[in-house]
Write a protein that holds these residues in place. Structure first.
Motif, PDB file in Angstrom:
ATOM      1  N   TYR A   5       0.833  -1.207   0.000  1.00 12.61           N
ATOM      2  CA  TYR A   5       0.000   0.000   0.000  1.00 12.61           C
ATOM      3  C   TYR A   5       0.864   1.252   0.000  1.00 12.61           C
ATOM      4  O   TYR A   5       0.549   2.236  -0.677  1.00 12.61           O
ATOM      5  CB  TYR A   5      -0.929   0.008   1.207  1.00 12.61           C
ATOM      6  N   SER A  50       2.046   1.939  -3.465  1.00  9.77           N
ATOM      7  CA  SER A  50       1.004   2.502  -4.322  1.00  9.77           C
ATOM      8  C   SER A  50       0.731   3.957  -3.989  1.00  9.77           C
ATOM      9  O   SER A  50       0.509   4.788  -4.883  1.00  9.77           O
ATOM     10  CB  SER A  50      -0.296   1.698  -4.187  1.00  9.77           C
ATOM     11  N   LYS A  71      -5.287  -1.725  -7.355  1.00  7.26           N
ATOM     12  CA  LYS A  71      -4.344  -1.618  -6.226  1.00  7.26           C
ATOM     13  C   LYS A  71      -4.445  -0.241  -5.579  1.00  7.26           C
ATOM     14  O   LYS A  71      -4.401  -0.111  -4.354  1.00  7.26           O
ATOM     15  CB  LYS A  71      -2.915  -1.859  -6.714  1.00  7.26           C
ATOM     16  N   ASN A  72      -4.541   0.800  -6.419  1.00  9.10           N
ATOM     17  CA  ASN A  72      -4.633   2.153  -5.867  1.00  9.10           C
ATOM     18  C   ASN A  72      -5.889   2.335  -5.022  1.00  9.10           C
ATOM     19  O   ASN A  72      -5.854   2.977  -3.960  1.00  9.10           O
ATOM     20  CB  ASN A  72      -4.626   3.180  -7.001  1.00  9.10           C
ATOM     21  N   GLU A  95      -7.540  -0.058  -3.442  1.00  7.63           N
ATOM     22  CA  GLU A  95      -7.341  -0.812  -2.198  1.00  7.63           C
ATOM     23  C   GLU A  95      -6.476  -0.020  -1.235  1.00  7.63           C
ATOM     24  O   GLU A  95      -6.744   0.017  -0.017  1.00  7.63           O
ATOM     25  CB  GLU A  95      -6.696  -2.158  -2.502  1.00  7.63           C
ATOM     26  N   ALA A  96      -5.403   0.605  -1.750  1.00  9.89           N
ATOM     27  CA  ALA A  96      -4.537   1.419  -0.898  1.00  9.89           C
ATOM     28  C   ALA A  96      -5.304   2.605  -0.324  1.00  9.89           C
ATOM     29  O   ALA A  96      -5.140   2.967   0.854  1.00  9.89           O
ATOM     30  CB  ALA A  96      -3.320   1.900  -1.694  1.00  9.89           C
ATOM     31  N   TRP A 131      -7.515   1.432   2.441  1.00 14.10           N
ATOM     32  CA  TRP A 131      -6.744   1.193   3.677  1.00 14.10           C
ATOM     33  C   TRP A 131      -6.385   2.522   4.341  1.00 14.10           C
ATOM     34  O   TRP A 131      -6.521   2.677   5.560  1.00 14.10           O
ATOM     35  CB  TRP A 131      -5.454   0.411   3.354  1.00 14.10           C
TER      36      TRP A 131
END
Length: 608
Positions: A56, A59, A72-73, A75-76, A79
């Motif tokens: 994370y 990213s 991915k971005n 998800e980061a 988070w």
């Protein structure tokens, strides 16, 4: 035995003390062990909140924003949003709030947030113009000579939706970054829409087969202004422009509100589809600015920001609509009727769903069309007024048959509301009647002839239209009444000229009867039986010649010979009515005198 027992008691007591001491130490060790385990668990939990997963962090600090990396971005972002929220004072145990590690990590998360928001905002500010530039550089997206290209933003919106979640996270992380992003998006898309509308509008004008119409006006030689076909009306080009671009603008307004995370409510797709008046219109929901504001508690600040962005998004496109309206008006002023109907239909049919700026655009278009058409009507009225300054008109004034041509043509253009046309009828016909009365007064001897011929021509030329157009029906009846009055005055004048002595004698009798009995009247000066016989002889001798002279008098100065038969019938009827009244008076005053009866007079009239 006592000594041994004493020794054992002493040893047992010491053993009990030792066991108690061992148990106490053992309990202490167990408590310490449990506490250490609990402490480790708490520290582990806290570490979870404070620890940044390497993938994370990568990213958020330096990852690519390409389409393939967006999962991915996101998800980061999820988070990071959760991590910052978990370290807020309201969501963490108060004993941890002041811990240095917690404070440091909170600051680190904020720094990470600022870094990511800055990178993401910079990427999107560059992405929107580059996306639009790629569309601008593709000539296939725009209309060309001989080819009308309908704008298609589906692919652009699909690519933009890739970053919709990213924009939501940017807004939740730092709301202040949204305004520059919104401006960048609106500015870029504005260039695309204006290019599309300009090329589309130009090609509509270039490819149109419409030519300058010979709209029936009230000047020029008679018969020069004949109604033309409206097969290729310039209003068709305007209709196509409206049909294509209004749904597009509504869609873009809706997409802007959703994509740029404005906190305003919007209609559902089913509501939008059901109220759309055109089958080719938008398939997505639309933003209802005014409607939503009245029905839901939208944030006024958000509505204001959205309207400002909509103005930046769509500003300038109105010029292409105005140019098309002006072009259509120059070719055929009556096309304003169709254009007004089309615009009014979109206003009434989509009022609950269009965005505020599109509503303003349609209102401005309707106002502009109304002003242009009013200019045409004023010019027509001015041409009618010029007849007043001409020499004495003979027969039917040219503007009357020309108005029937104009009205027939105007009816062909009606497309929806007829308010504009009815207002034009009211203004033009009112001035027609006023000028007709003034023209008739130029020669007092022929006032009634001019009026009856022209009012009859008005009725004849508008008979079919008056049966289906209520506004024209009103003026048809007004012309009918004026015609009957003019006929009555003219007929009475003709009758009085040829039977003046007869009816003057009857008028004297009527005047005398107010003050004396019928038996006394024959003894008045000029009213004796001898006087009566002289008057009767002079009036009724050569009756056929007198009646023929009366017919010729009616015929004289009449240019509309088709009116003469009905006018002569009215004249005979009026004369018989007056003669019947005369005989009734005579029977009271001179009951023994022999006078031509009504039936004999009717037979004489019928034989001529």
């Amino acid at each position: 035995m006592d000594e041994w027992l004493g020794i054992f008691n002493t040893k047992l007591r010491h053993m009990r003390e030792d066991i108690k001491s061992i148990e106490w130490r053992n309990n202490r060790l167990e408590l310490q062990s449990d506490s250490n385990v609990a402490l480790i668990d708490e520290v582990d939990k806290l570490l979870v909140l404070l620890q940044i997963p390497p993938e994370y962090e990568a990213s958020l600090t330096g990852g690519s924003f390409d389409e393939g990396n967006m999962v991915k971005n996101i998800e980061a972002c999820d988070w990071l949003t959760s991590a910052i929220k978990n370290l807020e004072a309201s969501n963490i145990d108060p004993i941890y709030v002041k811990l240095r590690a917690v404070r440091e990590k909170r600051a680190e998360f904020v720094l990470l947030k600022c870094t990511f928001v800055r990178r993401a905002s910079e990427f999107l500010r560059n992405y929107f113009p580059s996306l639009i530039d790629s569309m601008l550089n593709d000539k296939g997206n725009f209309s060309e000579r001989g080819h009308l290209q309908r704008p298609d933003h589906a692919d652009m919106r699909y690519k933009c939706r890739t970053y919709a979640r990213l924009l939501q996270h940017i807004k939740s992380l730092d709301k202040s970054c949204m305004m520059p992003l919104r401006k960048a998006y609106c500015h870029s898309l504005n260039m695309l829409i204006r290019r599309e509308s300009r090329d589309f509008s130009n090609e509509l004008r270039n490819s149109s087969k419409a030519s300058k119409s010979s709209t029936p006006l009230f000047e020029g030689p008679a018969g020069a202004n004949q109604p033309a076909s409206i097969t290729d009306s310039p209003a068709d080009a305007y209709s196509k422009m409206i049909t294509v671009f209004i749904p597009l603008l509504v869609d873009e307004s809706s997409f802007l509100a959703h994509f740029m995370c404005f906190e305003v409510s919007a209609l559902s797709q089913s509501d939008a589809s059901s109220s759309n008046p055109n089958a080719e219109s938008t398939s997505t929901s639309s933003v209802a600015l005014e409607a939503s504001a009245s029905k839901t508690s939208n944030n006024p600040a958000e509505l204001g920001a959205l309207n400002q962005c909509l103005q930046e998004l769509l500003d300038g496109i109105q010029e292409d609509f105005y140019a098309l309206v002006d072009w259509a008006f120059k070719l055929d002023p009556l096309s304003c009727i169709s254009m007004h109907g089309i615009t009014d239909r979109y206003l009434s049919g989509q009022k609950a769903e269009v965005s505020g700026y599109v509503q303003v655009l349609l209102d401005d278009l309707e106002t502009r069309i109304t002003i242009l058409f009013s200019r045409f009507v004023d010019d027509a009225c001015y041409q009618i007024e010029k007849y007043e300054r001409n020499v004495r008109q003979v027969g039917v004034v040219p503007y009357i048959p020309r108005f029937s041509q104009l009205a027939a043509r105007m009816e062909q253009y009606i497309n929806g509301s007829r308010d504009l046309v009815d207002q034009a009828y009211t203004k033009i016909v009112s001035i027609m009647f006023v000028i007709l009365e003034k023209i008739a007064q130029v020669e007092p001897k022929y006032v009634d002839i001019v009026l009856l011929e022209n009012y009859a021509a008005f009725q004849h030329s508008l008979y079919d239209l008056a049966n289906v157009v209520p506004t024209l029906a009103k003026y048809y009846h007004q012309a009918s009444e004026a015609y009957e009055q003019a006929c009555s005055r003219h007929i009475n004048l003709v009758i009085y000229i040829h039977f003046e002595k007869l009816f003057q004698f009857a008028r004297k009798i009527e005047e005398l009867m107010y003050n004396m009995s019928p038996e006394e009247i024959p003894f008045q000066v000029g009213m004796s039986k001898v006087d009566f016989r002289k008057m009767l002889k002079s009036s009724l001798t050569g009756l056929d010649k007198t009646i023929n002279a009366m017919y010729r008098k009616l015929q004289k100065n009449m240019t509309a010979e088709e009116l003469l038969p009905s006018l002569w019938e009215k004249c005979k009827k009026e004369f018989l009515d007056k003669y019947t009244t005369f005989l009734k008076l005579i029977s009271k005053i001179y009951p023994d005198e022999k006078v031509t009866s009504v039936n004999e007079m009717r037979d004489i009239l019928a034989s001529l």
